[in-house]
Design a protein around this motif. Sequence first.
Motif: not given
Length: 242
Positions: A88-96, A98-105
């Motif tokens: 869960k901890t690593f999934a939260g980091l991966r989601r963050k 991915r969300l940052r990359a999506l916002d820029f794209s």
Amino acid sequence: MTPGAFLLVVILAGIGLALITPSRTPSIHLPSWTKSEAVSKMTKRAVQIVAAVLGAAATILLLPGQAIVPVSLIGAAAGLAAARMIDKTFAGLRRKRRLRALDFSIIAFLEQIHIKLANGNSLLATIVTSGGIANQDICYLQGLVKSGLDLETAALYWIEEFDTPSKRRLVDLLLAKTTTSETLTLLAVLLQQLKDEQRFTLIADIEKRSQLVWIPVTIAVLVPGMIFIAIPLEATLRTLIG
């Protein structure tokens, strides 16, 4: 470990596998990165099962002479809980990330759509032909539209796979029943909002990192200073006391 204990551990592993709910995916052709995510989910299940088995085995070894069934259950539950917490901890980091990359794209994606719409292209054509955006979520949306789905169905699949506020705002804009001129105006407004939000996020990150830099700098300055002051202070106190 006795054969009975080993058999119990195997049974507990099967129970742990059954407790892990399978993920639901759309019944359409998915891009390669979603297939790799499916493989990672299988790997996650295997790791959780191994953690449950190791937890049960370790508990049996650490508590010899105790009842095997409750000890094994406690160990398996502890191992599974630890594995899920770490995941869960690593999934939260991966989601963050991915969300940052999506916002820029999304900004680059909307800019291309704005230009193509202004040149007289249709909305579906602009979505499919917009290229040069190396983002898995944008490519997934384009793949859904290319597969023959209508825009509304593709948008629903797109949001269901990974739901974010920026995705919902983009989908609301794409599905709005507006004319081309109104769509261009809404695109310009949404682009400005996203750019302002990203600018604010970048400034906040810079300020946070600058604050984190001061922590080791402060420690590196204070500790030698305290030692430098403490040595003559101790000598002076001893002289006064003597």
